[in-house]
Write a protein that holds these residues in place. Structure first.
Motif, mmCIF file in Angstrom:
data_model
loop_
_atom_site.group_PDB
_atom_site.id
_atom_site.type_symbol
_atom_site.label_atom_id
_atom_site.label_comp_id
_atom_site.label_asym_id
_atom_site.label_seq_id
_atom_site.Cartn_x
_atom_site.Cartn_y
_atom_site.Cartn_z
ATOM 1 N N VAL A 17 0.769 -1.188 -0.201
ATOM 2 C CA VAL A 17 -0.017 0.107 -0.158
ATOM 3 C C VAL A 17 0.811 1.181 -0.166
ATOM 4 N N ASP A 18 1.688 1.339 0.993
ATOM 5 C CA ASP A 18 2.664 2.639 0.839
ATOM 6 C C ASP A 18 3.452 2.630 -0.261
ATOM 7 N N ASP A 19 3.808 1.363 -0.672
ATOM 8 C CA ASP A 19 4.526 1.372 -2.056
ATOM 9 C C ASP A 19 3.568 2.118 -3.186
ATOM 10 N N ALA A 20 2.401 1.915 -3.357
ATOM 11 C CA ALA A 20 1.615 2.564 -4.268
ATOM 12 C C ALA A 20 1.586 4.137 -4.227
ATOM 13 N N LEU A 21 1.835 4.625 -3.040
ATOM 14 C CA LEU A 21 1.927 6.158 -2.994
ATOM 15 C C LEU A 21 3.218 6.548 -3.246
ATOM 16 N N ALA A 22 4.025 5.929 -3.024
ATOM 17 C CA ALA A 22 5.556 6.195 -3.537
ATOM 18 C C ALA A 22 5.596 5.909 -4.926
ATOM 19 N N LEU A 23 4.986 4.877 -5.815
ATOM 20 C CA LEU A 23 4.943 4.956 -7.221
ATOM 21 C C LEU A 23 4.085 6.055 -7.863
ATOM 22 N N TYR A 24 3.202 6.338 -7.254
ATOM 23 C CA TYR A 24 2.266 7.500 -7.624
ATOM 24 C C TYR A 24 3.187 9.060 -7.725
ATOM 25 N N TYR A 25 3.674 8.948 -6.559
ATOM 26 C CA TYR A 25 4.671 10.037 -6.355
ATOM 27 C C TYR A 25 5.679 10.263 -7.614
ATOM 28 N N LEU A 26 6.415 9.006 -7.848
ATOM 29 C CA LEU A 26 7.410 9.124 -8.917
ATOM 30 C C LEU A 26 6.882 9.366 -10.284
ATOM 31 N N ILE A 27 5.651 8.988 -10.575
ATOM 32 C CA ILE A 27 4.951 9.027 -11.837
ATOM 33 C C ILE A 27 4.577 10.585 -11.839
ATOM 34 N N ARG A 28 4.152 11.169 -10.841
ATOM 35 C CA ARG A 28 3.598 12.551 -11.001
ATOM 36 C C ARG A 28 4.698 13.614 -11.214
ATOM 37 N N HIS A 29 5.797 13.247 -10.528
ATOM 38 C CA HIS A 29 6.901 14.169 -10.081
ATOM 39 C C HIS A 29 7.310 14.708 -11.491
ATOM 40 N N PRO A 30 7.206 16.059 -11.762
ATOM 41 C CA PRO A 30 7.784 16.538 -13.236
ATOM 42 C C PRO A 30 9.234 16.245 -13.576
ATOM 43 N N GLN A 31 10.207 16.218 -12.657
ATOM 44 C CA GLN A 31 11.538 15.757 -12.828
ATOM 45 C C GLN A 31 11.819 14.223 -12.865
ATOM 46 N N ASP A 151 23.133 6.568 -7.385
ATOM 47 C CA ASP A 151 22.926 6.393 -6.216
ATOM 48 C C ASP A 151 21.955 5.403 -5.698
ATOM 49 N N VAL A 152 21.815 4.919 -4.704
ATOM 50 C CA VAL A 152 20.840 4.127 -4.115
ATOM 51 C C VAL A 152 20.203 4.630 -2.850
ATOM 52 N N VAL A 153 18.875 4.691 -3.037
ATOM 53 C CA VAL A 153 18.056 5.189 -1.883
ATOM 54 C C VAL A 153 17.300 4.156 -1.549
ATOM 55 N N ILE A 154 17.312 3.929 -0.247
ATOM 56 C CA ILE A 154 16.333 2.751 0.443
ATOM 57 C C ILE A 154 15.516 3.414 1.490
ATOM 58 N N MET A 155 14.319 2.618 1.597
ATOM 59 C CA MET A 155 13.579 2.707 2.618
ATOM 60 C C MET A 155 13.707 1.604 3.566
ATOM 61 N N ALA A 246 6.936 6.483 0.554
ATOM 62 C CA ALA A 246 6.990 7.922 -0.142
ATOM 63 C C ALA A 246 7.924 8.655 0.593
ATOM 64 N N ALA A 247 8.193 8.709 1.889
ATOM 65 C CA ALA A 247 9.112 9.396 2.433
ATOM 66 C C ALA A 247 10.697 9.243 1.821
ATOM 67 N N ALA A 248 10.832 7.933 1.358
ATOM 68 C CA ALA A 248 12.215 7.680 0.768
ATOM 69 C C ALA A 248 12.134 8.139 -0.670
ATOM 70 N N ALA A 249 11.044 8.443 -1.322
ATOM 71 C CA ALA A 249 11.006 8.719 -2.728
ATOM 72 C C ALA A 249 11.072 10.595 -2.563
#
Length: 318
Positions: A17-31, A151-155, A246-249
């Motif tokens: 579930v929280d993965d879904a919010l992180a994925l949506y954040y990545l898709i929506r982020h303009p950069q 780089d590698v960012v992990i939760m 999403a915090a990691a994103a």
């Protein structure tokens, strides 16, 4: 020359579930240029996490390829693990209806990581929010990629606070501690966003529902599939949900909102403290011992929780 204003991202995930919010954040982020999604066991079996990733991308109209990865840990003799259906539902997405069937995909996530990192030297940023098994296997198969990844960012991890699956360990690390130790020990830059910070990054239910109402069908889907997740936290006395992934994103895109501590990191892979993340911090180095020869990595032990939540809201409803 690397364009540091753009983020070429591979998302390694176990939706969740929280993965879904992180994925949506990545898709929506303009950069953010989302180049692909790799899946791993964790919140559900890998066949379900792969199906869930494809479902979410389809619903949000994004064509990133999905590559299935590890179905189990590298760590030998792991204790039996039940999938957390009480948190993420039987289907991994809060039991929200999913109209795709699981498929028996080849296990090629590690090779996809290797190929993409070599194709885009110095540019790929990996955001890993599940077990670190795919990353560990990739760097074992092709050690050269450690010098090619941006780089590698992990939760993951719990450095100065209790874990959330045992008193010693956070769930993503506990699920494959040997893989996590390999990832922290490779010669690439790792930034961990651990429970030290994510357990203070809490989205209350009214905010989630407001974002769902304002953010269009995409954010409405996130809010809908998060309702069982919210109910899990309500049982513990919280009216909302922690947004670990999403915090990691946000750490990937907005590092100024996070305060990093640096030092060599080891992960214990046996005994009662299995999955414990231990940093030998640079500002108070102890004897090297088991940390000898390890690279200094980073952990976001502090940050700005409200600003992180505000950034999630801005990107996901903008």
């Amino acid at each position: 020359m690397t364009d540091t204003t753009r983020h070429k991202v591979i998302f390694d995930t176990d939706p969740g579930v929280d993965d879904a919010l992180a994925l949506y954040y990545l898709i929506r982020h303009p950069q953010v240029d989302l180049l692909g999604v790799t899946t791993v066991f964790g919140n559900a079996p890998v066949a379900l996490t792969t199906r869930n990733a494809r479902f979410l991308l389809r619903e949000w109209g994004h064509g990133a390829p999905v590559h299935a990865g590890a179905s189990g840990p590298l760590t030998p003799d792991m204790p039996p693990e039940a999938f957390p259906t009480h948190i993420h539902g039987e289907n991994g997405l809060g039991d929200h209806p999913v109209d795709l069937d699981p498929t028996d995909d080849p296990d090629d996530a590690a090779q996809f990581l290797i190929d993409m990192i070599r194709l885009h030297p110095g540019q790929i940023r990996v955001l890993a929010v599940g077990r670190m098994t795919n990353l560990a296997r990739a760097v074992q198969m092709a050690p050269d990629i450690a010098g090619l990844v941006r780089d590698v960012v992990i939760m993951g991890g719990a450095f100065r606070v209790p874990g959330n699956i045992t008193p010693a360990a956070e769930a993503n690390i506990w699920g494959d501690p040997l893989a996590a130790d390999i990832v922290f020990g490779a010669a690439w830059r790792v930034v961990a966003v651990p429970l030290d910070l994510t357990t203070r990054t809490f989205m209350d239910r009214s905010t989630l529902n407001d974002l769902g109402a304002r953010g269009g069908p995409g954010m409405r889907l996130v809010a809908d599939l998060s309702q069982n997740y919210v109910r899990f936290y309500q049982a513990a006395g919280y009216d909302g949900m922690l947004v670990h992934d999403a915090a990691a994103a946000v750490c990937l895109t907005d590092p100024d909102l996070f305060t990093l501590t640096t030092g060599e990191v080891r992960v214990l892979s046996d005994g009662m403290a299995l999955g414990l993340t231990l940093m030998n911090p640079a500002d108070r180095q102890g004897p090297m011992g088991a940390w000898q020869g390890r690279p200094r990595q980073f952990a976001a032990l502090e940050g700005q929780p409200q600003a992180i939540l505000d950034r999630i809201a801005q990107v996901c409803t903008g």
